[in-house]
Design a protein around this motif. Structure first.
Motif, PDB file in Angstrom:
ATOM      1  N   VAL A  66       0.820  -1.219   0.000  1.00 22.88           N
ATOM      2  CA  VAL A  66       0.000   0.000   0.000  1.00 22.88           C
ATOM      3  C   VAL A  66       0.846   1.258   0.000  1.00 22.88           C
ATOM      4  O   VAL A  66       0.399   2.295  -0.465  1.00 22.88           O
ATOM      5  CB  VAL A  66      -0.996   0.032   1.183  1.00 22.88           C
ATOM      6  CG1 VAL A  66      -1.999  -1.064   1.059  1.00 22.88           C
ATOM      7  CG2 VAL A  66      -0.287  -0.004   2.508  1.00 22.88           C
ATOM      8  N   VAL A  67       2.071   1.165   0.489  1.00 25.25           N
ATOM      9  CA  VAL A  67       2.938   2.336   0.516  1.00 25.25           C
ATOM     10  C   VAL A  67       3.163   2.880  -0.902  1.00 25.25           C
ATOM     11  O   VAL A  67       3.327   4.081  -1.089  1.00 25.25           O
ATOM     12  CB  VAL A  67       4.283   2.021   1.229  1.00 25.25           C
ATOM     13  CG1 VAL A  67       5.156   1.125   0.391  1.00 25.25           C
ATOM     14  CG2 VAL A  67       5.031   3.279   1.598  1.00 25.25           C
ATOM     15  N   THR A  68       3.129   2.012  -1.897  1.00 27.13           N
ATOM     16  CA  THR A  68       3.304   2.470  -3.275  1.00 27.13           C
ATOM     17  C   THR A  68       1.994   2.504  -4.058  1.00 27.13           C
ATOM     18  O   THR A  68       1.913   3.181  -5.070  1.00 27.13           O
ATOM     19  CB  THR A  68       4.300   1.563  -4.032  1.00 27.13           C
ATOM     20  OG1 THR A  68       3.830   0.219  -3.997  1.00 27.13           O
ATOM     21  CG2 THR A  68       5.687   1.650  -3.429  1.00 27.13           C
ATOM     22  N   LEU A  69       0.986   1.805  -3.580  1.00 26.37           N
ATOM     23  CA  LEU A  69      -0.256   1.700  -4.341  1.00 26.37           C
ATOM     24  C   LEU A  69      -1.278   2.792  -4.042  1.00 26.37           C
ATOM     25  O   LEU A  69      -1.972   3.248  -4.943  1.00 26.37           O
ATOM     26  CB  LEU A  69      -0.907   0.333  -4.095  1.00 26.37           C
ATOM     27  CG  LEU A  69      -0.149  -0.867  -4.642  1.00 26.37           C
ATOM     28  CD1 LEU A  69      -0.843  -2.160  -4.231  1.00 26.37           C
ATOM     29  CD2 LEU A  69      -0.038  -0.790  -6.146  1.00 26.37           C
ATOM     30  N   LEU A  70      -1.424   3.192  -2.779  1.00 29.57           N
ATOM     31  CA  LEU A  70      -2.480   4.138  -2.414  1.00 29.57           C
ATOM     32  C   LEU A  70      -2.016   5.587  -2.532  1.00 29.57           C
ATOM     33  O   LEU A  70      -0.993   5.971  -1.970  1.00 29.57           O
ATOM     34  CB  LEU A  70      -2.958   3.884  -0.985  1.00 29.57           C
ATOM     35  CG  LEU A  70      -3.725   2.590  -0.754  1.00 29.57           C
ATOM     36  CD1 LEU A  70      -4.098   2.457   0.714  1.00 29.57           C
ATOM     37  CD2 LEU A  70      -4.956   2.516  -1.626  1.00 29.57           C
ATOM     38  N   LYS A  71      -2.790   6.375  -3.258  1.00 33.80           N
ATOM     39  CA  LYS A  71      -2.540   7.808  -3.427  1.00 33.80           C
ATOM     40  C   LYS A  71      -3.845   8.558  -3.187  1.00 33.80           C
ATOM     41  O   LYS A  71      -4.935   8.076  -3.534  1.00 33.80           O
ATOM     42  CB  LYS A  71      -2.040   8.115  -4.843  1.00 33.80           C
ATOM     43  CG  LYS A  71      -0.843   7.293  -5.285  1.00 33.80           C
ATOM     44  CD  LYS A  71       0.411   7.714  -4.572  1.00 33.80           C
ATOM     45  CE  LYS A  71       1.578   6.908  -5.121  1.00 33.80           C
ATOM     46  NZ  LYS A  71       2.654   6.746  -4.213  1.00 33.80           N
ATOM     47  N   ALA A  72      -3.742   9.738  -2.618  1.00 29.08           N
ATOM     48  CA  ALA A  72      -4.943  10.517  -2.270  1.00 29.08           C
ATOM     49  C   ALA A  72      -5.838  10.780  -3.470  1.00 29.08           C
ATOM     50  O   ALA A  72      -7.072  10.769  -3.349  1.00 29.08           O
ATOM     51  CB  ALA A  72      -4.528  11.830  -1.614  1.00 29.08           C
ATOM     52  N   GLU A  73      -5.243  10.984  -4.630  1.00 27.53           N
ATOM     53  CA  GLU A  73      -6.049  11.315  -5.809  1.00 27.53           C
ATOM     54  C   GLU A  73      -6.889  10.137  -6.310  1.00 27.53           C
ATOM     55  O   GLU A  73      -7.738  10.295  -7.187  1.00 27.53           O
ATOM     56  CB  GLU A  73      -5.178  11.867  -6.941  1.00 27.53           C
ATOM     57  CG  GLU A  73      -4.078  10.960  -7.413  1.00 27.53           C
ATOM     58  CD  GLU A  73      -2.767  11.117  -6.656  1.00 27.53           C
ATOM     59  OE1 GLU A  73      -1.798  10.470  -7.066  1.00 27.53           O
ATOM     60  OE2 GLU A  73      -2.703  11.864  -5.655  1.00 27.53           O
ATOM     61  N   MET A  74      -6.714   8.968  -5.727  1.00 28.50           N
ATOM     62  CA  MET A  74      -7.492   7.794  -6.107  1.00 28.50           C
ATOM     63  C   MET A  74      -8.896   7.803  -5.495  1.00 28.50           C
ATOM     64  O   MET A  74      -9.737   7.000  -5.883  1.00 28.50           O
ATOM     65  CB  MET A  74      -6.757   6.524  -5.667  1.00 28.50           C
ATOM     66  CG  MET A  74      -5.425   6.319  -6.346  1.00 28.50           C
ATOM     67  SD  MET A  74      -4.496   4.955  -5.626  1.00 28.50           S
ATOM     68  CE  MET A  74      -5.477   3.571  -6.186  1.00 28.50           C
ATOM     69  N   PHE A  75      -9.142   8.702  -4.546  1.00 33.11           N
ATOM     70  CA  PHE A  75     -10.390   8.672  -3.792  1.00 33.11           C
ATOM     71  C   PHE A  75     -11.251   9.892  -4.074  1.00 33.11           C
ATOM     72  O   PHE A  75     -10.754  11.012  -4.167  1.00 33.11           O
ATOM     73  CB  PHE A  75     -10.096   8.618  -2.289  1.00 33.11           C
ATOM     74  CG  PHE A  75      -9.328   7.396  -1.883  1.00 33.11           C
ATOM     75  CD1 PHE A  75      -9.995   6.212  -1.610  1.00 33.11           C
ATOM     76  CD2 PHE A  75      -7.958   7.423  -1.790  1.00 33.11           C
ATOM     77  CE1 PHE A  75      -9.293   5.072  -1.252  1.00 33.11           C
ATOM     78  CE2 PHE A  75      -7.239   6.290  -1.425  1.00 33.11           C
ATOM     79  CZ  PHE A  75      -7.914   5.116  -1.164  1.00 33.11           C
ATOM     80  N   ASP A  76     -12.544   9.661  -4.210  1.00 34.09           N
ATOM     81  CA  ASP A  76     -13.542  10.726  -4.240  1.00 34.09           C
ATOM     82  C   ASP A  76     -14.261  10.656  -2.899  1.00 34.09           C
ATOM     83  O   ASP A  76     -14.860   9.635  -2.569  1.00 34.09           O
ATOM     84  CB  ASP A  76     -14.546  10.531  -5.376  1.00 34.09           C
ATOM     85  CG  ASP A  76     -13.925  10.738  -6.742  1.00 34.09           C
ATOM     86  OD1 ASP A  76     -13.027  11.592  -6.871  1.00 34.09           O
ATOM     87  OD2 ASP A  76     -14.341  10.041  -7.685  1.00 34.09           O
ATOM     88  N   VAL A  77     -14.189  11.731  -2.146  1.00 36.30           N
ATOM     89  CA  VAL A  77     -14.760  11.752  -0.801  1.00 36.30           C
ATOM     90  C   VAL A  77     -16.015  12.613  -0.806  1.00 36.30           C
ATOM     91  O   VAL A  77     -16.053  13.670  -1.434  1.00 36.30           O
ATOM     92  CB  VAL A  77     -13.722  12.322   0.210  1.00 36.30           C
ATOM     93  CG1 VAL A  77     -14.305  12.408   1.604  1.00 36.30           C
ATOM     94  CG2 VAL A  77     -12.450  11.477   0.197  1.00 36.30           C
TER      95      VAL A  77
END
Length: 73
Positions: free
Chosen positions: A3-14
């Motif tokens: 997840v350290v390389t996979l998750l980025k903030a721009e991947m989510f719509d909140v």
């Protein structure tokens, strides 16, 4: 991959109360010492909680970017 390389903030719509929001609004004043926990009291509650947990993980790394590159045990 981790997840350290996979998750980025721009991947989510909140959304908060049906309106577009940011991760910072969902987790206000997040800092390098914050941690996140979940209490699930419904049989399928974990399904809805997974995205919230993922933005908390993303925030953990984004608040201190060196965490994405440091090797710690």
């Amino acid at each position: 991959m981790h997840v350290v390389t996979l998750l980025k903030a721009e991947m989510f719509d909140v959304e908060i109360d049906g309106r577009p929001a940011s991760i910072a609004e969902a987790l206000p004043n997040w800092n390098p010492h914050d941690r996140f926990g979940l209490v699930i009291d419904d049989a399928l509650g974990g399904i809805g909680a997974t995205h919230l947990l993922q933005i908390a993980i993303t925030s953990f790394y984004d608040v201190k970017p060196s965490r994405r590159t440091e090797l710690t045990v």
